[in-house]
Design an enzyme around this catalytic site. Sequence first.
Site, PDB file in Angstrom:
ATOM      1  N   CYS A 181       0.826  -1.215   0.000  1.00 42.35           N
ATOM      2  CA  CYS A 181       0.000   0.000   0.000  1.00 42.35           C
ATOM      3  C   CYS A 181       0.856   1.259   0.000  1.00 42.35           C
ATOM      4  O   CYS A 181       0.336   2.367  -0.124  1.00 42.35           O
ATOM      5  CB  CYS A 181      -0.932   0.005   1.204  1.00 42.35           C
ATOM      6  SG  CYS A 181      -1.809  -1.536   1.379  1.00 42.35           S
ATOM      7  N   HIS A 237      -9.050   3.934  -1.101  1.00 44.55           N
ATOM      8  CA  HIS A 237      -7.702   3.395  -0.991  1.00 44.55           C
ATOM      9  C   HIS A 237      -7.376   2.511  -2.202  1.00 44.55           C
ATOM     10  O   HIS A 237      -7.354   1.296  -2.101  1.00 44.55           O
ATOM     11  CB  HIS A 237      -7.575   2.607   0.320  1.00 44.55           C
ATOM     12  CG  HIS A 237      -6.200   2.092   0.606  1.00 44.55           C
ATOM     13  ND1 HIS A 237      -5.049   2.689   0.106  1.00 44.55           N
ATOM     14  CD2 HIS A 237      -5.776   1.025   1.344  1.00 44.55           C
ATOM     15  CE1 HIS A 237      -3.992   2.000   0.542  1.00 44.55           C
ATOM     16  NE2 HIS A 237      -4.408   0.985   1.276  1.00 44.55           N
ATOM     17  N   CYS A 296     -12.675   0.229   8.645  1.00 44.56           N
ATOM     18  CA  CYS A 296     -11.854  -0.298   7.552  1.00 44.56           C
ATOM     19  C   CYS A 296     -12.049   0.534   6.286  1.00 44.56           C
ATOM     20  O   CYS A 296     -13.163   0.909   5.936  1.00 44.56           O
ATOM     21  CB  CYS A 296     -12.256  -1.733   7.233  1.00 44.56           C
ATOM     22  SG  CYS A 296     -12.253  -2.807   8.673  1.00 44.56           S
ATOM     23  N   LYS A 314     -10.135   6.022   4.521  1.00 44.07           N
ATOM     24  CA  LYS A 314     -11.451   5.542   4.926  1.00 44.07           C
ATOM     25  C   LYS A 314     -12.552   6.053   4.002  1.00 44.07           C
ATOM     26  O   LYS A 314     -13.382   5.285   3.522  1.00 44.07           O
ATOM     27  CB  LYS A 314     -11.738   5.976   6.380  1.00 44.07           C
ATOM     28  CG  LYS A 314     -13.149   5.691   6.870  1.00 44.07           C
ATOM     29  CD  LYS A 314     -13.375   4.190   7.003  1.00 44.07           C
ATOM     30  CE  LYS A 314     -14.824   3.770   6.844  1.00 44.07           C
ATOM     31  NZ  LYS A 314     -15.320   3.741   5.492  1.00 44.07           N
ATOM     32  N   ILE A 317     -12.253  -0.900  -0.778  1.00 45.61           N
ATOM     33  CA  ILE A 317     -11.473  -1.319  -1.946  1.00 45.61           C
ATOM     34  C   ILE A 317     -11.883  -0.393  -3.088  1.00 45.61           C
ATOM     35  O   ILE A 317     -13.067  -0.305  -3.430  1.00 45.61           O
ATOM     36  CB  ILE A 317     -11.777  -2.804  -2.262  1.00 45.61           C
ATOM     37  CG1 ILE A 317     -11.014  -3.685  -1.270  1.00 45.61           C
ATOM     38  CG2 ILE A 317     -11.418  -3.141  -3.708  1.00 45.61           C
ATOM     39  CD1 ILE A 317     -11.373  -5.145  -1.330  1.00 45.61           C
TER      40      ILE A 317
END
Lengths: 347, 141, 405
Positions: free
Chosen positions: C103, C352, C226, C348, C229
């Site tokens: 990442c 990401h 989390c 968030k 995606i």
Amino acid sequence: MSVGIVGYGAYIPKYRIRVEDIARVWGHDAGSIKSGLGVLEKSVPSLDEDTATLAVEAARNALKRAKDVKPSEIGAVYVGSESHPYAVKPTAATVAEALGIVPDTTAADLEFACKAATAGIQACMGLVKGGYIKYGMSIGADTAQSAPGDALEYTASAGAAAYIIGSENLVAEIEGTFSYTQDVPDFWRREGAPYPRHGGRFTGEPAYFEHVVKASKGLMERLGTNVSDYNYVVFHMPNGKFPLRAAKILGFTIEQVRIGLVVEKIGNTYSGSSLLGLAAVLDVAKSGERILLTSYGSGAGSDSFSIIVRDLIEERRNLAPSVKYYVERKEYIDYALYARSKCLYRG
Amino acid sequence: MSHIAPPAHWRRAKERYRLLGSKCENCGSTFFPPTKVCPKCRRKGRIVQTEFSGKGKIYSYTIIHSAPKMFEKYTPYILALVELEEGPKVMSQIVDCKPEEVKIGMAVEVCFRKLFEQDGEGIISYGFKFRPADNSWKSLQ
Amino acid sequence: MHCMREASVYTEVDMMYKKRDVAIISAAATKCGEQWDKGLKDLAWEAGVKAVEEAGISGKDIEYLVVGNMSGGMFVGQEHIGALVADFLGLNPIPSLRVEGACASGGIAFFQGYMAVASGLYDIVAVGGVEKMTDVEQEHATTALSGAMDFEWEAYFGATFPGIYALMARRYMYEYGLKKETLAKVAVKNHYHGSMNSLAHFMNRISLEEALSAPMVAEPLGKYDCCPISDGAALVILAPLEIARKYTDTPIIVKSSVMASDTLSLLKRRDICTLDATVNAAEKAFRLAHIERSQVNLIEVHDCFTIAEVLAIEDLGFAKKGEGWKVCDEGQTYVGGNLPVNTDGGLKASGHPVGATGVKQIVEIVKQLRGEVERGRQVNNAEIGLAHNVGGSGATAVVTILARR
């Protein structure tokens, strides 16, 4: 040279399901099942447990009790089961690897319904007595299958017992063994079939009783012993009733059977069954006491053993958990969780 | 992990089956995962294989609800960092334990379980997991 | 503050490559989210064209391209991303490099591009980041992401990425008294910032109750702890400061860009509540930039999970170990607060797209320093900003400090 048990170990999964919970799903009468089978609840493996993992746990306990034995000194590993995780790829090799017994050892999976592991003990006895190996290990382990709703579902359970056989540092001597085998179609599972089939009441007289009784008698005749020579008797336990009836036929008392009768609260652990019964006896027996052990495997055959307990048992039995501990270590699950674990753990 | 061929499973199987790590004979430090070099002694170090006792304490834990396909059927499961009594930490699942019972500092002991299965026809991977340490058997004999 | 090595070890070596100051002359990002109609090439093209147009340069001026991409192979079945992106941006035959650090791939790409210009090797360098994550089933995306942790001793035993951060969170709660409510506040704040960012993956605000009652992913982390995606791309163009004004009136100066590494697996960490890679990179970045923490007006931190934002605030040195959560709890991290954090919504809410994230963070800081973001989330008179990009559970960290002057 005397040959016998150097170490023994038991293992029973933590989870249980009650007969009531199964009977409710199928509309059966729990009361009559419990009294008919002499079984109240049975052990259920976790999703991540199978015959190999059960065998390893029992074998590790056996090694703890056989504290002078180095894994590298064990020259044979046999795993008797009718629920080997692979059709082809030996459970015994996994167990040998997990215990550090590899690589100078022989290993094989055995199958003879519920009695393969006692055949494994006989093989170890022969190899030890013949001087081919110093120690051998035979493990009976099963995560028994049963079709949903079938009578077997009330008893088919999971457990394992492991025995290290040798000629030194014995906790119990095996003074003789005798087997009795015939081709009898009382219970079977074809390759690829998920659940076994059985002949109902045909599993009784011509199968279980014929073999258990004849093997036990044959052994006693050979050794010149009789029922009163034995402090304990252990038979294979497909349910709570069959062993009691076999005992009665042979003339044993309830008292002789009681200690080794471990089916009521864990069910039929198949290949582990009679060997868990023997372990329960070894957990309490005193030096000099004599045990008759007779296994039974459908198809059909029985292996009978006459065993004399030695002094060493006193210091060794406390080195690993007893059968009683495993029987009492439990957590109940309902049929829904049971179904999830049974369906899924079989993949 | 269905794309992983047998050698990759086999290569580490001994260590996963028996909780084998490494030890530096020069300084006595133990390592998990097994190392090839002692980070303290470097060239002076002598690395040998060592089998851990399997006793430890939970250093941290989580309950996994969302898992990759291989682990999906086991959810919810407890994943923990276990601090072994010899010092190193291992990542492992905690079994025979309810999610609400697990806590930091809890004593655990090693056991042998299935880690995952590839599918109905693939390889079954076995290895160490941990369960709550239970010494009650000693008084139950 | 813990530092793995003596500070003096670095300085001399680090300064050796730096022959000149570097500036960012343009910065652009695509919208993040599920971009069904765009593939990896389309996303890279979109970010590239936006950046080139903004700088008012021709593709021919670009001498070197670096692209951050974590897992083209597993996400879209495509490797060889460096040449591919150069081709799609019409930049062939210039050298084009794809870099990977999970990442942190985007942050590493920036670090590489910065070195290329700072060292004097190239003048005009494009740094891109791109990730197309929604062309595979979510489960495959999860598997690809889990490649950022140790396969043999973590993923093999059932660890997941949220699980790894949950282990950090649980231990942190135990050590320092953090509550789930504070983590939820981080998500609420990031959604609030994201709601004003037209490029964000999520533009919805959430309530504390929603965040707290969301389904669990890896306890104590729930759905709103989390990051999503996302598909997305970003691209910035670098030039030596001395010629930057040829291209823009508002060059943004790269004060420092530093990368540090740590153990891939959590097992071997000195302390799982600290990302030593972040500590080391930050310590060095501030030293090389000759800037104090107190001078920083806003930070973009790698909040792949809410706990990561708390840890980043501490590890970057903006709070003492164990007290970062208080900064979040008190709301100081909102625009208008003492330490605005993730003004674009963070990972968030803004999304990401793993390989693009590190570059996207730089884009946000550049826009903030130029005063170009939406009203409501613009930090007034922002002079200095910091971007913090992490790979895996902290095995890689890149810290970049940018300034208007």
